[in-house]
Design a protein around this motif. Structure first.
Motif, PDB file in Angstrom:
ATOM      1  N   SER A  94      -3.257  -1.411  -0.676  1.00 41.71           N
ATOM      2  CA  SER A  94      -2.966  -0.503  -1.785  1.00 41.71           C
ATOM      3  C   SER A  94      -1.618  -0.853  -2.397  1.00 41.71           C
ATOM      4  N   ILE A  95      -1.512  -0.645  -3.706  1.00 37.05           N
ATOM      5  CA  ILE A  95      -0.270  -0.928  -4.430  1.00 37.05           C
ATOM      6  C   ILE A  95       0.676   0.252  -4.232  1.00 37.05           C
ATOM      7  N   VAL A  96       1.850  -0.032  -3.656  1.00 33.50           N
ATOM      8  CA  VAL A  96       2.819   1.033  -3.390  1.00 33.50           C
ATOM      9  C   VAL A  96       3.920   1.074  -4.446  1.00 33.50           C
ATOM     10  N   ASP A 138       1.106  -2.542   0.031  1.00 27.11           N
ATOM     11  CA  ASP A 138       1.475  -1.894   1.293  1.00 27.11           C
ATOM     12  C   ASP A 138       1.629  -2.935   2.399  1.00 27.11           C
ATOM     13  N   PRO A 139       2.838  -3.098   2.990  1.00 25.06           N
ATOM     14  CA  PRO A 139       3.071  -4.144   3.988  1.00 25.06           C
ATOM     15  C   PRO A 139       2.934  -3.681   5.432  1.00 25.06           C
ATOM     16  N   SER A 140       2.381  -2.487   5.693  1.00 25.57           N
ATOM     17  CA  SER A 140       2.386  -1.934   7.057  1.00 25.57           C
ATOM     18  C   SER A 140       1.630  -2.825   8.029  1.00 25.57           C
ATOM     19  N   LYS A 141       0.398  -3.194   7.709  1.00 26.87           N
ATOM     20  CA  LYS A 141      -0.401  -4.010   8.624  1.00 26.87           C
ATOM     21  C   LYS A 141       0.257  -5.358   8.859  1.00 26.87           C
ATOM     22  N   VAL A 142       0.775  -5.940   7.832  1.00 22.62           N
ATOM     23  CA  VAL A 142       1.408  -7.249   7.978  1.00 22.62           C
ATOM     24  C   VAL A 142       2.677  -7.129   8.815  1.00 22.62           C
ATOM     25  N   THR A 181       3.215  -9.774   0.131  1.00 21.09           N
ATOM     26  CA  THR A 181       2.961  -8.402  -0.314  1.00 21.09           C
ATOM     27  C   THR A 181       3.827  -8.028  -1.516  1.00 21.09           C
ATOM     28  N   ILE A 182       4.844  -8.849  -1.805  1.00 21.01           N
ATOM     29  CA  ILE A 182       5.698  -8.642  -2.974  1.00 21.01           C
ATOM     30  C   ILE A 182       5.403  -9.767  -3.963  1.00 21.01           C
TER      31      ILE A 182
END
Length: 484
Positions: free
Chosen positions: A87-89, A111-115, A230-231
């Motif tokens: 998802s785009i945060v 969203d970088p949580s999983k990574v 992610t960025i």
């Protein structure tokens, strides 16, 4: 007899009367014909002279222009795609249609949580691999020390065995002592082999530990790159187009989010015919880097830019003809990718050509020139180029000739003309001439006797003849009308 005499006298008088009537009628008819002939007699027929516009043919060096139509394109166009799913945060404030962004500006953040969690797990694996590598190094060190001790023990056992053999040879030692020393030597050799095996296993363990450590480092680097992916940043400064992402939306891997276009790096693609393409090749069959001028007509105001041809298409498209050329634009202020523009290409210079109006050349490839006595002659020429409403031609004997600029059905070879220079003035001629008294009187008598001239015209002409010098054009017309 009297009756016969009177009858003959009457017939005679009748004949005389008829003869006199015929003679009188003939006189009247002759007088009327003379009168009619005198009144209707006009000036002798004169040749008709046409006024024509002429231009002097001057051969020189010309640079023809090739006109084509093309489309403006961007030389640097990049599709902004998602490198990670999620998802785009966060979206940049400039992430919208037509917005300008700078190089390395953050556009989208997924969203970088999983990574990040995967990165932390791989960091722990890297610590385990480093610990395993250190343990393998220590184990190898111990194995090497044990090998050194075993080799020293083997050397002592070898000396003891050699001493027992020497004592037995001198009759002092016993066979049992020799066998015991030999068994001890064999055991020492076995211990050395075991320690060598341990050293080899330690070295292999170090290799495996280093390989595992390297793999852990690679996995960690990949995870760090995935985190960086992610960025999404702008690779260069440009303008965004076809934006279709919103904050909070879900994106998949490699999904297109926008298109980044560099508005400062523009080129124009245009198609020319094969003969035109051949004219743009140099002696080495390489495309000549010709200058181009691009113009876009916008409500009567031309948006212009300049450039240079850089390359051509590698192949002809299916169902297409001609060649597609590409020209890099130097300054394209006001132009955008997708604009349909007019392209003017400056071809290589042509020598010994004459520039003439297109109306001076007929379908047979000839022009009319003013020869001796202001009479027209036909001259064959070869068409080299057409330039809008002008042509570039070559012809033997064309240089320096006065060429008629506009052909009409009334003009042809041998017709007498009055050439008019491009400035609109007739060729130089004497404005006034002096007349002799006899010729002046003859002109005055003819004008006064003429019944076809209006009174005001007669008055003006007689007034002109009364002057010491008379206009040359009027004298020429009077001489032609009077036959001399």
């Amino acid at each position: 007899m009297r009756f016969l005499r009177q009858s003959l006298t009457g017939l005679f008088l009748l004949a005389v009367t008829a003869g006199l009537l015929l003679y009188a009628g003939n006189l009247v008819r002759g007088a009327v014909q003379d009168r009619l002939a005198r009144d209707n007699s006009g000036p002798p027929a004169r040749e008709r002279v046409f006024s024509v516009n002429v231009v002097e043919a001057v051969s020189g060096v010309e640079s023809p222009e090739l006109v084509a139509f093309g489309e403006v394109q961007s030389r640097r166009s990049l599709e902004v795609r998602a490198s990670a799913a999620g998802s785009i945060v966060r979206l940049s404030e400039n992430f919208e249609e037509g917005a300008r962004v700078v190089a390395r500006e953050v556009l989208v953040e997924v969203d970088p949580s999983k990574v990040r969690f995967a990165l932390e797990r791989l960091a722990s694996d890297l610590l385990d691999a480093e610990a395993e590598d250190r343990d393998a190094v220590r184990t190898l060190k111990l194995a090497q020390d044990e090998l050194a001790a075993a080799e020293a023990q083997l050397a002592l056992r070898q000396k003891a065995f050699d001493r027992q053999v020497d004592l037995q040879a001198r009759g002092v030692g016993t066979a049992a002592a020799v066998e015991t020393a030999e068994l001890s030597l064999s055991s020492a050799r076995q211990a050395v082999l075991s320690n060598r095996r341990a050293v080899a296993q330690g070295e292999a363990r170090i290799d495996q530990a280093e390989t595992r450590l390297q793999r852990a480092r690679i996995s960690l680097a990949e995870a760090e790159r995935d985190l960086d992916d992610t960025i999404i940043r702008a690779d260069f400064a440009g303008t965004l187009s076809e934006v279709n992402a919103v904050e909070g939306g879900l994106v998949s891997m490699n999904e297109r989010l926008a298109t980044l276009i560099d508005p400062a790096a523009l080129e124009v693609a245009f198609r020319v015919s094969t003969p035109q393409y051949v004219r743009l090749l140099d002696d080495d069959d390489q495309l000549h880097e010709a200058e181009v001028k691009v113009s876009l007509d916008v409500m009567g105001a031309d948006v212009q830019a300049t450039g240079i041809i850089t390359r051509d298409a590698a192949a002809v498209g299916e169902g297409q003809t001609g060649r597609v050329l590409y020209a890099r634009l130097d300054s394209a202020r006001g132009l955008k990718p997708g604009d349909f523009v007019t392209v003017r290409v400056r071809e290589p210079e042509l020598e010994q050509v004459v520039r003439l109006p297109a109306t001076a050349l007929d379908a047979a490839g000839t022009v009319l020139v003013v020869g001796e006595g202001d009479r027209l002659d036909t001259l064959d020429v070869r068409l080299v180029r057409r330039q809008s409403d002008e042509v570039l031609v070559r012809g033997r004997g064309l240089d320096g000739q006065r060429v008629v600029t506009r052909r009409t059905p009334l003009l042809g070879e041998g017709i007498k003309v009055k050439p008019i220079a491009p400035t609109g003035e007739a060729p130089a001629a004497p404005a006034m001439v002096a007349l002799s008294d006899e010729e002046r009187q003859r002109f005055v008598t003819a004008i006064e006797a003429s019944q076809r001239l209006p009174s005001d015209v007669k008055k003006r002409m007689l007034n002109a003849l009364s002057q010491p010098e008379v206009p040359a054009r009027m004298v020429e017309r009077l001489r032609e009308r009077m036959g001399g």
